[in-house]
Write an enzyme that holds these catalytic residues in place. Structure first.
Site, PDB file in Angstrom:
ATOM      1  N   ARG A  22       9.374  69.473  98.678  1.00 55.89           N
ATOM      2  CA  ARG A  22       8.082  69.437  97.323  1.00 55.89           C
ATOM      3  C   ARG A  22       8.660  67.979  96.712  1.00 55.89           C
ATOM      4  O   ARG A  22       9.966  67.005  96.655  1.00 55.89           O
ATOM      5  CB  ARG A  22       8.734  70.939  96.897  1.00 55.89           C
ATOM      6  CG  ARG A  22       7.900  71.582  96.503  1.00 55.89           C
ATOM      7  CD  ARG A  22       6.586  71.777  96.580  1.00 55.89           C
ATOM      8  NE  ARG A  22       5.421  72.258  96.683  1.00 55.89           N
ATOM      9  CZ  ARG A  22       5.363  73.954  96.794  1.00 55.89           C
ATOM     10  NH1 ARG A  22       5.578  74.359  95.568  1.00 55.89           N
ATOM     11  NH2 ARG A  22       4.856  74.377  97.254  1.00 55.89           N
ATOM     12  N   GLU A  34       4.279  70.688 107.132  1.00 60.43           N
ATOM     13  CA  GLU A  34       3.400  71.625 107.371  1.00 60.43           C
ATOM     14  C   GLU A  34       3.941  72.188 108.833  1.00 60.43           C
ATOM     15  O   GLU A  34       3.247  73.267 109.425  1.00 60.43           O
ATOM     16  CB  GLU A  34       2.394  71.066 107.181  1.00 60.43           C
ATOM     17  CG  GLU A  34       2.078  70.351 105.481  1.00 60.43           C
ATOM     18  CD  GLU A  34       2.075  71.570 104.954  1.00 60.43           C
ATOM     19  OE1 GLU A  34       1.503  72.960 105.335  1.00 60.43           O
ATOM     20  OE2 GLU A  34       2.307  72.002 103.514  1.00 60.43           O
ATOM     21  N   GLN A  39       3.900  78.312 111.696  1.00 65.83           N
ATOM     22  CA  GLN A  39       4.260  80.005 112.800  1.00 65.83           C
ATOM     23  C   GLN A  39       5.821  80.150 111.955  1.00 65.83           C
ATOM     24  O   GLN A  39       6.328  81.046 113.021  1.00 65.83           O
ATOM     25  CB  GLN A  39       3.842  79.450 114.118  1.00 65.83           C
ATOM     26  CG  GLN A  39       3.151  79.713 114.682  1.00 65.83           C
ATOM     27  CD  GLN A  39       2.512  78.683 115.860  1.00 65.83           C
ATOM     28  OE1 GLN A  39       2.641  77.579 115.037  1.00 65.83           O
ATOM     29  NE2 GLN A  39       0.982  78.788 115.953  1.00 65.83           N
ATOM     30  N   TYR A 112      -6.314  73.293 108.176  1.00 69.91           N
ATOM     31  CA  TYR A 112      -5.584  73.405 107.246  1.00 69.91           C
ATOM     32  C   TYR A 112      -4.043  71.700 107.822  1.00 69.91           C
ATOM     33  O   TYR A 112      -4.322  71.589 105.641  1.00 69.91           O
ATOM     34  CB  TYR A 112      -4.457  74.466 107.067  1.00 69.91           C
ATOM     35  CG  TYR A 112      -3.625  74.370 106.276  1.00 69.91           C
ATOM     36  CD1 TYR A 112      -3.669  74.571 105.236  1.00 69.91           C
ATOM     37  CD2 TYR A 112      -1.909  74.348 107.287  1.00 69.91           C
ATOM     38  CE1 TYR A 112      -2.905  75.017 104.142  1.00 69.91           C
ATOM     39  CE2 TYR A 112      -1.135  73.837 106.665  1.00 69.91           C
ATOM     40  CZ  TYR A 112      -1.495  74.495 104.877  1.00 69.91           C
ATOM     41  OH  TYR A 112      -0.031  74.303 104.165  1.00 69.91           O
ATOM     42  N   ASP A 130      -4.934  77.654 103.762  1.00 70.23           N
ATOM     43  CA  ASP A 130      -3.837  78.700 105.285  1.00 70.23           C
ATOM     44  C   ASP A 130      -3.919  79.989 104.759  1.00 70.23           C
ATOM     45  O   ASP A 130      -5.186  80.582 103.725  1.00 70.23           O
ATOM     46  CB  ASP A 130      -2.320  78.395 105.009  1.00 70.23           C
ATOM     47  CG  ASP A 130      -1.676  78.486 103.419  1.00 70.23           C
ATOM     48  OD1 ASP A 130      -2.597  79.003 102.493  1.00 70.23           O
ATOM     49  OD2 ASP A 130      -0.465  78.410 103.443  1.00 70.23           O
ATOM     50  N   CYS A 190       0.096  87.698  87.444  1.00 71.65           N
ATOM     51  CA  CYS A 190      -0.762  86.954  88.012  1.00 71.65           C
ATOM     52  C   CYS A 190      -1.359  86.172  86.888  1.00 71.65           C
ATOM     53  O   CYS A 190      -2.446  86.645  85.518  1.00 71.65           O
ATOM     54  CB  CYS A 190      -1.431  87.467  88.541  1.00 71.65           C
ATOM     55  SG  CYS A 190      -2.461  86.336  89.942  1.00 71.65           S
TER      56      CYS A 190
HETATM   57 FE1  SF4 Z   1      -3.632  88.509  93.675  1.00 75.28          FE
HETATM   58 FE2  SF4 Z   1      -3.797  90.518  91.406  1.00 75.28          FE
HETATM   59 FE3  SF4 Z   1      -3.969  88.111  91.714  1.00 75.28          FE
HETATM   60 FE4  SF4 Z   1      -5.318  88.920  91.938  1.00 75.28          FE
HETATM   61  S1  SF4 Z   1      -4.811  89.931  90.266  1.00 75.28           S
HETATM   62  S2  SF4 Z   1      -4.864  86.815  92.704  1.00 75.28           S
HETATM   63  S3  SF4 Z   1      -5.448  90.273  93.731  1.00 75.28           S
HETATM   64  S4  SF4 Z   1      -2.201  88.784  92.726  1.00 75.28           S
END
Ligand code: SF4
Length: 336
Positions: A22, A34, A39, A112, A130, A190
């Site tokens: 990083r 990378e 793999q 990629y 990726d 998220c």
């Molecule tokens: Fe992924 Fe859920 Fe975020 Fe949508 S809301 S990008 S499914 S973690």
């Protein structure tokens, strides 16, 4: 779109993964990372990254090494063709080219990897897609099994203006690796959940058929003698490495006849590759044929397992086991 971009970048700046590459700006070091990550899982890749760069700190050092030295530094990371490609690449160019299009022409670099190096090291505005990014974008836009080209176009259109494209690419990759997980995405945590169309049923995206994992029954013949073990140069996916003769189980009778030995069954080892599961029956026999000379040779993990199994069997039988990492024959010898 703009809100999504801002939300993801803000999250990334507060939650960057701490990885040794990083912030790295040296294109060669980025490339090594990378290529390893193609793999190898991130946590597993870290020690190999350090080991490889300690041994070959520059493209020049890599160029001047023998392929055997390169394979030895890569030993254990698997998928050895990657190391041979890196070695060939070092011989083809004095320095890494700066553009995605030029990087794509180098051995072992797919879209990629070329995009990751171009965006991270040289700031080119090119999307790196990726598996993680594919999953995130498929979910955000509710796409089932999107075609690679269409997905890349979408990713390219998402690159925020004025931001460092490398940072954006890494933000998407990190979201896929730590939040938008393949099996259990952490949607409540998220940062782009408000913009995600697939959130109601993330398991549905990207979908597509999974490749079947095939099981293969093989046999390995460990011929041991006073000077070590008979090894031959391997072909195919293990090209450039060494190993004991390995073949489909049904070929055992004629392989054994070729060497004129009467081997004993020493147990079985299992080994998983990306789309294949190997079951390898290990046979041992003492042998005093030609071509066993001392010297360390690079072995794939599968062969290390085979030799350990043979050693354990012989030790159990009261036979002094051979030092498997030290003495290996190198002269290729075909049976028959
Ligand atoms: Fe992924 Fe859920 Fe975020 Fe949508 S809301 S990008 S499914 S973690």
């Amino acid at each position: 779109m703009e809100k999504l971009q801002k939300a993801l970048l803000a999250w990334y700046r507060e939650n960057p993964r701490s990885l040794p590459w990083r912030g790295e700006k040296d294109p060669y070091r980025i490339l090594v990372a990378e290529v390893l990550l193609q793999q190898t899982r991130t946590a597993q890749a870290i020690p190999y990254y350090h080991r490889f760069l300690a041994r070959f700190p520059t493209l020049k050092a890599l160029r001047e090494a023998s392929s055997e030295e390169v394979l030895r530094a890569w030993q254990g990371a698997g998928y050895y063709r990657r190391a041979l490609h890196l070695h060939r690449l070092a011989q083809e160019v004095e320095a890494l080219p700066r553009s995605h299009a030029e990087l794509l022409k180098l051995p072992g670099l797919g879209p990629y990897t070329a995009a990751a190096v171009a965006s991270l090291a040289f700031g080119e505005r090119v999307a790196a897609v990726d598996g993680n990014v594919r999953r995130v974008l498929s979910r955000v836009f509710a796409l089932e099994n999107p075609a690679p080209r269409a997905l890349w176009n979408l990713a390219q259109g998402l690159l925020p203006p004025g931001e460092a494209p490398g940072e954006w690419n890494q933000a998407l990759m990190d979201l896929g690796a730590t939040v938008c997980l393949p099996r259990r995405p952490l949607c409540p945590r998220c940062p782009i959940a408000p913009f995600c169309r697939g959130r109601v049923d993330p398991g549905r995206y990207p979908g597509g058929r999974k490749r079947e994992v095939r099981e293969e029954a093989l046999a390995a013949l460990v011929l041991w003698g006073r000077e070590g073990v008979y090894l031959t140069r391997l072909e195919g996916r293990f090209a450039g490495l060494y190993g004991v003769p390995l073949f489909p189980q049904e070929e055992l009778p004629w392989r054994v006849r070729g060497f004129g030995v009467d081997p004993r069954f020493a147990g079985e080892v299992r080994h998983a590759l990306t789309h294949r599961r190997l079951r390898v029956a290990v046979y041992v026999a003492s042998w005093d044929g030609e071509g066993m000379v001392p010297g360390e040779k690079p072995l794939p993990k599968l062969m290390e397992k085979v030799l350990r199994q043979a050693q354990a069997f012989l030790a159990h039988e009261g036979i002094l086991p051979f030092p498997h990492a030290k003495t290996h024959g190198v002269k290729p010898l075909e049976p028959g």
